[in-house]
Design a protein around this motif. Structure first.
Motif, short mmCIF file in Angstrom:
data_model
loop_
_atom_site.label_atom_id
_atom_site.label_comp_id
_atom_site.label_asym_id
_atom_site.label_seq_id
_atom_site.Cartn_x
_atom_site.Cartn_y
_atom_site.Cartn_z
N VAL A 5 1.49 -2.92 -3.69
CA VAL A 5 0.20 -3.12 -3.04
C VAL A 5 -0.78 -3.57 -4.11
O VAL A 5 -1.03 -2.85 -5.08
CB VAL A 5 -0.31 -1.82 -2.37
N THR A 6 -1.30 -4.78 -3.97
CA THR A 6 -2.20 -5.35 -4.96
C THR A 6 -3.53 -5.68 -4.31
O THR A 6 -3.57 -6.32 -3.26
CB THR A 6 -1.62 -6.64 -5.57
N LEU A 7 -4.63 -5.24 -4.93
CA LEU A 7 -5.97 -5.48 -4.39
C LEU A 7 -6.85 -6.05 -5.48
O LEU A 7 -6.79 -5.63 -6.64
CB LEU A 7 -6.57 -4.18 -3.85
N HIS A 8 -7.69 -7.03 -5.12
CA HIS A 8 -8.59 -7.66 -6.07
C HIS A 8 -10.02 -7.55 -5.57
O HIS A 8 -10.28 -7.54 -4.38
CB HIS A 8 -8.26 -9.15 -6.24
N TYR A 9 -10.93 -7.50 -6.52
CA TYR A 9 -12.35 -7.55 -6.17
C TYR A 9 -13.13 -7.97 -7.41
O TYR A 9 -12.78 -7.60 -8.52
CB TYR A 9 -12.86 -6.18 -5.67
N GLY A 10 -14.21 -8.72 -7.22
CA GLY A 10 -15.06 -9.07 -8.35
C GLY A 10 -15.77 -10.39 -8.14
O GLY A 10 -15.43 -11.17 -7.25
N GLU A 11 -16.80 -10.62 -8.96
CA GLU A 11 -17.56 -11.87 -8.88
C GLU A 11 -16.70 -13.05 -9.28
O GLU A 11 -16.83 -14.15 -8.75
CB GLU A 11 -18.78 -11.78 -9.81
N GLU A 12 -15.81 -12.85 -10.24
CA GLU A 12 -14.90 -13.89 -10.69
C GLU A 12 -13.46 -13.38 -10.57
O GLU A 12 -13.21 -12.18 -10.61
CB GLU A 12 -15.18 -14.24 -12.17
N GLU A 13 -12.53 -14.32 -10.43
CA GLU A 13 -11.12 -13.93 -10.36
C GLU A 13 -10.72 -13.19 -11.64
O GLU A 13 -11.00 -13.63 -12.74
CB GLU A 13 -10.24 -15.17 -10.18
N GLY A 14 -10.09 -12.06 -11.48
CA GLY A 14 -9.68 -11.28 -12.64
C GLY A 14 -10.68 -10.22 -13.05
O GLY A 14 -10.44 -9.47 -14.00
N ASP A 15 -11.83 -10.12 -12.38
CA ASP A 15 -12.82 -9.10 -12.73
C ASP A 15 -12.28 -7.68 -12.52
O ASP A 15 -12.48 -6.80 -13.34
CB ASP A 15 -14.09 -9.27 -11.89
N PHE A 16 -11.59 -7.48 -11.40
CA PHE A 16 -11.04 -6.16 -11.10
C PHE A 16 -9.77 -6.33 -10.28
O PHE A 16 -9.72 -7.11 -9.34
CB PHE A 16 -12.05 -5.30 -10.31
N HIS A 17 -8.77 -5.53 -10.65
CA HIS A 17 -7.45 -5.64 -10.01
C HIS A 17 -6.82 -4.26 -10.05
O HIS A 17 -6.83 -3.60 -11.08
CB HIS A 17 -6.62 -6.65 -10.82
N ILE A 18 -6.33 -3.80 -8.91
CA ILE A 18 -5.60 -2.54 -8.87
C ILE A 18 -4.27 -2.79 -8.15
O ILE A 18 -4.24 -3.45 -7.12
CB ILE A 18 -6.42 -1.41 -8.19
N GLU A 19 -3.20 -2.28 -8.72
CA GLU A 19 -1.87 -2.53 -8.18
C GLU A 19 -1.06 -1.24 -8.19
O GLU A 19 -0.97 -0.56 -9.21
CB GLU A 19 -1.15 -3.60 -9.00
N HIS A 20 -0.49 -0.91 -7.03
CA HIS A 20 0.36 0.27 -6.89
C HIS A 20 1.78 -0.22 -6.63
O HIS A 20 2.03 -0.92 -5.65
CB HIS A 20 -0.15 1.12 -5.72
N VAL A 21 2.71 0.14 -7.52
CA VAL A 21 4.08 -0.34 -7.42
C VAL A 21 5.05 0.84 -7.43
O VAL A 21 4.91 1.77 -8.24
CB VAL A 21 4.43 -1.30 -8.57
N ARG A 22 6.03 0.78 -6.53
CA ARG A 22 7.13 1.74 -6.52
C ARG A 22 8.43 0.95 -6.61
O ARG A 22 8.71 0.10 -5.77
CB ARG A 22 7.12 2.57 -5.24
N ARG A 23 9.22 1.18 -7.66
CA ARG A 23 10.47 0.43 -7.86
C ARG A 23 11.65 1.40 -7.88
O ARG A 23 11.54 2.52 -8.38
CB ARG A 23 10.43 -0.36 -9.18
N THR A 24 12.80 0.90 -7.38
CA THR A 24 14.02 1.71 -7.39
C THR A 24 15.12 1.04 -8.20
O THR A 24 16.19 1.63 -8.37
CB THR A 24 14.52 1.94 -5.95
#
Length: 284
Positions: A5-24
């Motif tokens: 699950v990847t979410l972005h937010y910010g005035e410019e691309e790359g300002d803020f990014h949060i990513e939740h990953v579950r791998r097996t």
């Protein structure tokens, strides 16, 4: 198999990014560095995390801080499979590149901590996970004022981490083994002398190790092959020079240890996924 699950937010691309990953399944990150800060929180499984010049063993409840432009890479330890949350944010996002009422040195103190990795106790794990869940919820739902709340949540996490770094053990970090210590010395040597001719044979003689043993230990400790790490260090410096100077590309190739412009161009494109000229035009 992985769930992301990847979410972005910010005035410019790359300002803020949060990513939740579950791998097996087994997973190793490719060579990685960027101009944003990174916070890594381990939810389950174990990972070997190489940051700047040494490797850390990351376990559930560990909170990791990686500064801007620091080379880092994770790899499997033991059984494959892990779950983690990663946040990336820019100076601009927290007002660090201008006067800001909430700007304070304590906000980035954890990134200057010699430990880089904090093993949180259970109450602190719950506190951090609650912040991360709120961030993801706000960006996903985008309710009125979510932009402000996400920044406040990040600042709360940074202030908590800065205070935690003050309470953390300040004594010198012990290396996991003599091999880890030796490889860290070699990595620091590469970081300081990347512009000079550098071969596996030459370093093995300098550090009193056989080429075969050095090659194997370097990969095992850092996650990089010797050539991968040298090239990564050189290209990272080349990117800085392309961005901050008007030097000719051929001169930058020489300053970063490449014997010819063709090799420099091929290596740069492989790692940066664009030519040096494209990078320069894009950064200015």
């Amino acid at each position: 198999m992985s769930e992301t699950v990847t979410l972005h937010y910010g005035e410019e691309e790359g300002d803020f990014h949060i990513e939740h990953v579950r791998r097996t399944e087994p997973f190793a990150r490719t060579n990685h560095w960027h101009g944003t800060y990174e916070i890594y929180y381990q939810l389950s499984g174990q990972r070997a995390y190489f940051i700047k010049d040494r490797t850390f063993l990351i376990s559930p409840g560990d909170l990791v801080f990686i500064g801007k432009h620091q080379v880092h890479k994770t790899s499997d330890v033991g059984l494959p499979g892990h779950e983690r949350v990663v946040i990336n944010f820019s100076d601009r996002f927290i007002g660090g590149d201008r006067e800001h009422p909430l700007s304070h040195p304590a906000m980035l103190a954890a990134f200057q901590s010699p430990s880089r990795v904090f093993s949180l106790k259970l109450p602190d794990q719950i506190f951090v996970q609650n912040i991360l869940q709120k961030m993801a919820k706000e960006i996903k739902e985008r309710a009125t004022g979510y932009e402000i709340y996400v920044k406040l949540l990040l600042l709360e996490l940074l202030l908590f981490s800065g205070r935690y770094s003050e309470r953390a053990e300040t004594t010198a970090i012990e290396h996991q083994s003599p091999v880890h210590k030796k490889i860290s010395e070699i990595v620091r040597h590469i970081n300081a002398n990347y512009q000079e001719p550098m071969t596996l044979t030459g370093l093995s003689e300098q550090f009193f190790m056989s080429p075969y043993y050095l090659s194997r230990a370097f990969k095992e400790v850092t996650g990089f092959t010797f050539v991968e790490y040298v090239n990564t260090t050189r290209i990272r410096e080349a990117q800085r020079l392309l961005k901050e100077s008007n030097k000719k590309i051929i001169e930058i190739a020489e300053l970063t240890g490449f014997e010819n412009i063709a090799h420099f161009g091929r290596t740069f494109k492989k790692l940066a996924r664009m030519t040096p000229l494209e990078y320069r035009k894009g950064e200015r």
